[in-house]
Design an enzyme around this catalytic site. Structure first.
Site, PDB file in Angstrom:
ATOM      1  N   GLY A   1       0.837  -1.111   0.631  1.00 22.25           N
ATOM      2  CA  GLY A   1      -0.160  -0.240  -0.181  1.00 22.25           C
ATOM      3  C   GLY A   1       0.839   1.158   0.102  1.00 22.25           C
ATOM      4  O   GLY A   1       2.240   1.121  -0.826  1.00 22.25           O
ATOM      5  N   ARG A   2       0.416   2.217   0.212  1.00 26.58           N
ATOM      6  CA  ARG A   2       1.157   3.627   0.618  1.00 26.58           C
ATOM      7  C   ARG A   2       1.725   3.906   1.656  1.00 26.58           C
ATOM      8  O   ARG A   2       3.100   4.717   2.116  1.00 26.58           O
ATOM      9  CB  ARG A   2       0.075   5.323   0.453  1.00 26.58           C
TER      10      ARG A   2
ATOM     11  N   TYR B   1       4.409  -4.880  -6.501  1.00 30.97           N
ATOM     12  CA  TYR B   1       4.058  -4.635  -7.979  1.00 30.97           C
ATOM     13  C   TYR B   1       4.682  -3.635  -8.781  1.00 30.97           C
ATOM     14  O   TYR B   1       5.664  -3.362  -8.459  1.00 30.97           O
ATOM     15  CB  TYR B   1       3.547  -3.092  -7.190  1.00 30.97           C
TER      16      TYR B   1
ATOM     17  N   CYS C   1       3.733  -6.499  -2.724  1.00 35.21           N
ATOM     18  CA  CYS C   1       3.470  -5.296  -3.434  1.00 35.21           C
ATOM     19  C   CYS C   1       4.529  -4.094  -2.820  1.00 35.21           C
ATOM     20  O   CYS C   1       5.616  -4.425  -3.262  1.00 35.21           O
ATOM     21  CB  CYS C   1       1.859  -4.573  -2.320  1.00 35.21           C
ATOM     22  N   HIS C   2       4.253  -2.864  -2.370  1.00 32.75           N
ATOM     23  CA  HIS C   2       4.963  -1.564  -2.198  1.00 32.75           C
ATOM     24  C   HIS C   2       5.658  -1.684  -0.860  1.00 32.75           C
ATOM     25  O   HIS C   2       6.742  -0.890  -1.074  1.00 32.75           O
ATOM     26  CB  HIS C   2       4.099  -0.599  -2.442  1.00 32.75           C
TER      27      HIS C   2
ATOM     28  N   GLU D   1       6.338   3.959   1.553  1.00 34.05           N
ATOM     29  CA  GLU D   1       6.471   5.179   1.006  1.00 34.05           C
ATOM     30  C   GLU D   1       6.485   5.939   2.127  1.00 34.05           C
ATOM     31  O   GLU D   1       7.913   6.897   2.013  1.00 34.05           O
ATOM     32  CB  GLU D   1       5.362   5.940   0.394  1.00 34.05           C
TER      33      GLU D   1
END
Length: 193
Positions: free
Chosen positions: A89-90, A139, A119-120, A93
């Protein structure tokens, strides 16, 4: 099999399924799971996000659940854990900007303990400098980061996962059955009918 103690790293706007499903699945098979987020304590919540694939050029994002953390990140000592799970997800980051997050990942990797990222989540692995010479899935938008960090990005279908030694990675939540099965195998968890 032996009960394992697993650290799950998540944060605000981590992908909802990629936080909830591994947390619940690992508890279901009898493991202890401590879900943490830097800057937050046990009992506090993170807001998750639901990412979906609806025919656009990238995933869509909608509000997810409030997920209650079960441990305090500042109390984490990697020696007390058998494995690490990193939600996508975010959240990765911004989590990758936290020095202690990167040190934690480096400690798990250096000890050869199982590390699962989806994913991320690969953004944290690359920022920690632990993917050099490793085959890593993520991802697709994270492929340049994996390559820049010296890893071999492996493009998989969204429902597939990859094990390279102690690393188990996958592109997105549709891979949960494969990702979790491979992670449990690396953990040495046996599920018998």
């Amino acid at each position: 099999m032996g009960i394992k103690k697993i650290l799950l790293l998540t944060g605000d706007f981590a992908e909802d399924y990629e936080t909830m499903v591994p947390f619940q699945a690992l508890l279901m098979v009898g493991h202890t799971v401590h879900a943490v987020c830097p800057g937050k304590k046990a009992g506090e919540k993170v807001k998750t996000a639901i990412h979906d694939f609806e025919g656009d050029q990238t995933y869509t994002e909608k509000p997810g659940h409030q997920f209650a953390l079960t441990a305090t990140f500042d109390d984490v000592r990697t020696a007390a854990y058998d494995a690490l799970v990193i939600a996508g997800g975010r959240a990765p980051e911004y989590l990758r900007l936290n020095t202690r997050v990167l040190e934690t990942v480096q400690e798990f990797a250096a000890a050869g303990k199982p590390v699962a990222a989806i994913c991320h989540g690969a953004q944290i692995l690359t920022a920690a400098g632990v993917v050099k010479g490793r085959r890593i899935s993520a991802y697709p938008a994270c492929a340049p980061e994996v390559r820049s960090a010296g890893g071999e990005y492996v493009a998989l279908e969204m429902d597939q996962a990859l094990t390279d030694g102690n690393f188990v990675t996958a592109p997105a939540w549709p891979a949960h059955p494969q990702w979790m099965a491979q992670f449990l195998k690396v953990l040495g968890t046996e599920i018998k009918p």
